[in-house]
Design a protein around this motif. Structure first.
Motif, PDB file in Angstrom:
ATOM      1  N   SER A  54       9.549 -42.131   0.355  1.00  0.00           N
ATOM      2  CA  SER A  54       8.914 -41.225  -0.598  1.00  0.00           C
ATOM      3  C   SER A  54       9.748 -39.960  -0.692  1.00  0.00           C
ATOM      4  N   VAL A  55       9.731 -39.323  -1.866  1.00  0.00           N
ATOM      5  CA  VAL A  55      10.570 -38.150  -2.086  1.00  0.00           C
ATOM      6  C   VAL A  55       9.803 -37.025  -2.774  1.00  0.00           C
ATOM      7  N   ASP A  60      14.768 -28.833 -10.414  1.00  0.00           N
ATOM      8  CA  ASP A  60      16.113 -29.115 -10.928  1.00  0.00           C
ATOM      9  C   ASP A  60      16.485 -30.587 -10.801  1.00  0.00           C
ATOM     10  N   GLY A  61      15.532 -31.433 -10.358  1.00  0.00           N
ATOM     11  CA  GLY A  61      15.758 -32.874 -10.269  1.00  0.00           C
ATOM     12  C   GLY A  61      16.291 -33.358  -8.932  1.00  0.00           C
ATOM     13  N   SER A  62      16.546 -32.459  -7.993  1.00  0.00           N
ATOM     14  CA  SER A  62      17.003 -32.868  -6.659  1.00  0.00           C
ATOM     15  C   SER A  62      15.879 -33.592  -5.926  1.00  0.00           C
ATOM     16  N   GLU A  63      16.265 -34.555  -5.091  1.00  0.00           N
ATOM     17  CA  GLU A  63      15.275 -35.326  -4.331  1.00  0.00           C
ATOM     18  C   GLU A  63      15.472 -35.104  -2.838  1.00  0.00           C
ATOM     19  N   PHE A  64      14.340 -34.935  -2.145  1.00  0.00           N
ATOM     20  CA  PHE A  64      14.344 -34.746  -0.705  1.00  0.00           C
ATOM     21  C   PHE A  64      13.321 -35.695  -0.097  1.00  0.00           C
ATOM     22  N   GLU A  65      13.692 -36.370   0.987  1.00  0.00           N
ATOM     23  CA  GLU A  65      12.770 -37.289   1.635  1.00  0.00           C
ATOM     24  C   GLU A  65      11.492 -36.553   2.016  1.00  0.00           C
ATOM     25  N   LEU A  66      10.382 -37.247   1.898  1.00  0.00           N
ATOM     26  CA  LEU A  66       9.058 -36.651   2.050  1.00  0.00           C
ATOM     27  C   LEU A  66       8.300 -37.264   3.218  1.00  0.00           C
ATOM     28  N   ASP A  67       7.699 -36.421   4.039  1.00  0.00           N
ATOM     29  CA  ASP A  67       6.788 -36.869   5.088  1.00  0.00           C
ATOM     30  C   ASP A  67       5.400 -36.946   4.464  1.00  0.00           C
ATOM     31  N   THR A  68       4.918 -38.155   4.192  1.00  0.00           N
ATOM     32  CA  THR A  68       3.640 -38.308   3.495  1.00  0.00           C
ATOM     33  C   THR A  68       2.436 -38.063   4.394  1.00  0.00           C
ATOM     34  N   ASP A  70       1.672 -35.235   5.678  1.00  0.00           N
ATOM     35  CA  ASP A  70       1.139 -33.902   5.400  1.00  0.00           C
ATOM     36  C   ASP A  70       1.607 -33.418   4.026  1.00  0.00           C
ATOM     37  N   ILE A  71       1.098 -34.077   2.996  1.00  0.00           N
ATOM     38  CA  ILE A  71       1.479 -33.742   1.628  1.00  0.00           C
ATOM     39  C   ILE A  71       1.088 -32.312   1.281  1.00  0.00           C
ATOM     40  N   SER A  72       0.014 -31.814   1.850  1.00  0.00           N
ATOM     41  CA  SER A  72      -0.427 -30.457   1.518  1.00  0.00           C
ATOM     42  C   SER A  72       0.543 -29.393   2.030  1.00  0.00           C
ATOM     43  N   ALA A  73       1.514 -29.759   2.878  1.00  0.00           N
ATOM     44  CA  ALA A  73       2.502 -28.799   3.384  1.00  0.00           C
ATOM     45  C   ALA A  73       3.733 -28.698   2.483  1.00  0.00           C
ATOM     46  N   VAL A  74       3.793 -29.478   1.426  1.00  0.00           N
ATOM     47  CA  VAL A  74       4.944 -29.465   0.518  1.00  0.00           C
ATOM     48  C   VAL A  74       4.983 -28.131  -0.222  1.00  0.00           C
ATOM     49  N   PRO A  75       6.157 -27.486  -0.302  1.00  0.00           N
ATOM     50  CA  PRO A  75       6.240 -26.219  -1.034  1.00  0.00           C
ATOM     51  C   PRO A  75       5.986 -26.428  -2.527  1.00  0.00           C
ATOM     52  N   MET A  76       5.066 -25.668  -3.078  1.00  0.00           N
ATOM     53  CA  MET A  76       4.679 -25.832  -4.478  1.00  0.00           C
ATOM     54  C   MET A  76       5.631 -25.143  -5.450  1.00  0.00           C
ATOM     55  N   ASP A  77       6.245 -24.033  -5.035  1.00  0.00           N
ATOM     56  CA  ASP A  77       6.990 -23.210  -5.975  1.00  0.00           C
ATOM     57  C   ASP A  77       8.186 -23.915  -6.603  1.00  0.00           C
ATOM     58  N   ASP A  78       8.822 -24.846  -5.903  1.00  0.00           N
ATOM     59  CA  ASP A  78      10.009 -25.512  -6.443  1.00  0.00           C
ATOM     60  C   ASP A  78       9.815 -27.017  -6.618  1.00  0.00           C
ATOM     61  N   THR A  79       8.592 -27.498  -6.460  1.00  0.00           N
ATOM     62  CA  THR A  79       8.335 -28.937  -6.542  1.00  0.00           C
ATOM     63  C   THR A  79       7.835 -29.319  -7.927  1.00  0.00           C
ATOM     64  N   VAL A  84       5.791 -41.303  -4.433  1.00  0.00           N
ATOM     65  CA  VAL A  84       5.319 -41.983  -3.231  1.00  0.00           C
ATOM     66  C   VAL A  84       5.286 -43.480  -3.495  1.00  0.00           C
ATOM     67  N   PHE A  85       5.953 -44.228  -2.633  1.00  0.00           N
ATOM     68  CA  PHE A  85       5.987 -45.683  -2.757  1.00  0.00           C
ATOM     69  C   PHE A  85       4.956 -46.294  -1.821  1.00  0.00           C
ATOM     70  N   VAL A  86       4.149 -47.201  -2.368  1.00  0.00           N
ATOM     71  CA  VAL A  86       3.049 -47.808  -1.635  1.00  0.00           C
ATOM     72  C   VAL A  86       2.999 -49.290  -1.989  1.00  0.00           C
ATOM     73  N   GLU A  87       2.752 -50.127  -1.005  1.00  0.00           N
ATOM     74  CA  GLU A  87       2.514 -51.541  -1.293  1.00  0.00           C
ATOM     75  C   GLU A  87       1.028 -51.720  -1.527  1.00  0.00           C
ATOM     76  N   ALA A  88       0.660 -51.743  -2.793  1.00  0.00           N
ATOM     77  CA  ALA A  88      -0.733 -51.919  -3.195  1.00  0.00           C
ATOM     78  C   ALA A  88      -0.748 -52.860  -4.389  1.00  0.00           C
ATOM     79  N   PRO A  89      -1.706 -53.782  -4.431  1.00  0.00           N
ATOM     80  CA  PRO A  89      -1.744 -54.763  -5.527  1.00  0.00           C
ATOM     81  C   PRO A  89      -1.705 -54.148  -6.921  1.00  0.00           C
ATOM     82  N   ILE A  90      -2.444 -53.072  -7.149  1.00  0.00           N
ATOM     83  CA  ILE A  90      -2.467 -52.479  -8.497  1.00  0.00           C
ATOM     84  C   ILE A  90      -1.102 -51.950  -8.904  1.00  0.00           C
ATOM     85  N   LEU A  91      -0.316 -51.506  -7.935  1.00  0.00           N
ATOM     86  CA  LEU A  91       1.000 -50.947  -8.257  1.00  0.00           C
ATOM     87  C   LEU A  91       2.027 -52.015  -8.592  1.00  0.00           C
TER      88      LEU A  91
END
Length: 116
Positions: A54-55, A60-68, A70-79, A84-91
């Motif tokens: 997950s990223v 600016d389109g840059s991608e950084f690996e994401l620790d899913t 604690d999503i609420s800790a992601v910085p909002m100002d530049d995001t 998020v990739f998930v193995e789920a039937p609907i997806l």
């Protein structure tokens, strides 16, 4: 099905605390979308089928690996959004995009060709 321009999209919009995260978790059949988080602390989340890393995608389109864990800790100002990739039937059939900050008439979708 791969996540391509032809993949149908589900975009969830609604008022704060209206149940968008609960609906996402029900669609995914697992708890992946944070619930009871302050809306301003969670960026838009694009759920796609797969097992890839997950990223966080910046404005600016840059991608950084994401620790899913604690999503609420992601910085909002530049995001711009989280992918998020998930193995789920609907997806296997569609991608799900949820924006906790969206209000009717305004949503920041990662790629406009996904909006009908």
């Amino acid at each position: 099905m791969t996540d391509s321009a032809k993949t149908p999209r589900i975009i969830l919009l609604g008022e704060f605390s209206a149940g968008k995260s609960t609906l996402v978790n029900a669609l995914l059949e697992q708890e992946r979308s944070p619930m009871r988080a302050t809306a301003s602390h969670v960026p838009p989340i694009w759920y796609s089928h797969g097992t890839g890393a997950s990223v966080r995608v910046t404005k600016d389109g840059s991608e950084f690996e994401l620790d899913t864990d604690d999503i609420s800790a992601v910085p909002m100002d530049d995001t711009q959004y989280l992918r998020v990739f998930v193995e789920a039937p609907i997806l296997e059939l569609t991608a799900v995009f949820g924006d906790p900050n969206a209000r009717a008439g305004s949503v920041a979708v990662p790629d406009r060709r996904y909006v009908a």
